[in-house]
Design an enzyme around this catalytic site. Structure first.
Site, PDB file in Angstrom:
ATOM      1  N   SER A   1       0.861  -1.186   0.000  1.00 24.07           N
ATOM      2  CA  SER A   1       0.000   0.000   0.000  1.00 24.07           C
ATOM      3  C   SER A   1       0.893   1.229   0.000  1.00 24.07           C
ATOM      4  CB  SER A   1      -0.878   0.011   1.259  1.00 24.07           C
ATOM      5  OG  SER A   1      -1.550   1.242   1.414  1.00 24.07           O
TER       6      SER A   1
ATOM      7  N   TYR B   1      -2.654  -1.135  10.487  1.00 21.88           N
ATOM      8  CA  TYR B   1      -2.596  -1.409   9.049  1.00 21.88           C
ATOM      9  C   TYR B   1      -1.280  -0.910   8.462  1.00 21.88           C
ATOM     10  CZ  TYR B   1      -3.970  -1.383   4.119  1.00 21.88           C
ATOM     11  OH  TYR B   1      -4.031  -1.588   2.764  1.00 21.88           O
TER      12      TYR B   1
END
Length: 321
Positions: free
Chosen positions: A171, A184
């Site tokens: 990401s 995350y």
């Protein structure tokens, strides 16, 4: 003469711009065996469909095929039959050692040794980092340890064949950090570190590694995150939540849908990496909204890593990939 990094960046840009080399796509069912995790929705679903349509022998995996993801599994199977595609749906929960081992063994037995792993499965539970250790563990088990479990499953056979490709989806949040997404971001930073190390360690075995860094896209990821946030908030006593009222209110902003480019862009980018010749695949592909600052950062971190390899490890085969 341009250096190798410039050549790779130019080749990658051309492929991602739509110049996918059609001549190297495969007659149906004759392409390499690719296993994609997290295919119930989002990037994983689109990636599995794209590989199957390009002629790859595709293993689409997701957890709980007989339960909450039964409809997603049926839909993929129906699509494959309707279009005559070589696509097999297998149950793998990447957070469970036994499930990974059993699912990988089934894939190898039913379809063949995995030649390309697309490790995409992931969860995001946006909560204050100090509020729930349980949520943090779930995120790390799925995102970080899940990626490593899958790599550990496929690497022995890849080493034996002296070839293979790992494509790990991370990401933009594997390079910077967003409040309320601490767990995350930590999982994605950890994946960046682990798969960068694997790229160097597996290079002498002929195994390549590409890390794909998506920007923000609207997929079912946010819908799933909202469900998981609600699940954890139900477990946390109100008195523990009270000091974080402002933080929890801000979670809604993170989960709000905003217009983005189509997420098929990421599936196309992943397929493009697989279609590139061995030795020409980039270490990182940063694709999507807000990603313009990442390529220079990736290049700089790569330079630091390679210099450290020269200084400390002194393994010629590991230094410049």
């Amino acid at each position: 003469m341009p250096d190798r990094r410039t050549v790779l960046r130019s080749a990658t840009a051309a492929v991602l711009a739509g110049a996918l080399p059609k001549g190297r796509l495969h007659a149906q069912g004759t392409g390499p065996v690719v296993l994609v995790t997290g295919t119930s929705s989002g990037f994983g679903r689109l990636t599995a469909e794209s590989f199957a349509r390009a002629g790859y022998r595709t293993v689409a995996t997701m957890r709980n095929v007989g339960g909450e993801n039964a409809e997603a599994a049926r839909a993929l199977g129906h699509m494959a039959r309707a279009e005559g595609l070589e696509l097999t749906v297998i149950d793998i929960d990447v957070s469970d050692d036994a499930s990974v081992a059993e699912g990988h063994a089934r894939a190898a037995a039913q379809v063949g040794p995995v030649e390309i792993l697309v490790s995409n499965a992931g969860v995001g539970i946006p909560l204050p980092a100090a509020l729930s250790m349980e949520a943090t563990r779930e995120v790390m088990e799925t995102n970080f340890y899940g990626g490593l479990r899958m790599a550990h499953a496929v690497l022995p056979a890849m080493r034996e064949r002296e070839r293979g490709l790992l494509i790990q989806v991370t990401s933009a949040l594997g390079r910077y950090t967003l409040p309320l997404y601490g767990a995350y971001c930590a999982s994605k930073h950890a994946l960046e570190a682990a798969f960068t190390a694997l790229a160097y360690e597996m290079h002498p075995f002929g195994i390549e590694t590409t890390i794909v860094q998506p920007g923000g896209y609207d997929t079912r990821f946010k819908e799933n995150a909202a469900r998981d946030v609600a699940r954890y908030r139900d477990r946390i006593p109100p008195e523990r939540q009270a000091p974080y009222a402002d933080h929890l209110d801000a979670v809604g902003n993170i989960l709000a849908n905003t217009p983005t480019p189509p997420p098929q862009q990421i599936a196309d980018a992943i397929l493009a990496v697989a279609e590139m010749p061995r030795g020409a695949r980039p270490r990182h592909v940063a694709e999507g909204p807000g990603m313009s600052d990442l390529p220079p950062l990736n290049d700089r971190l790569r330079e630091v890593t390679e210099q450290s390899t020269r200084n400390y490890l002194r393994r010629p085969g590991w230094i410049t990939l």
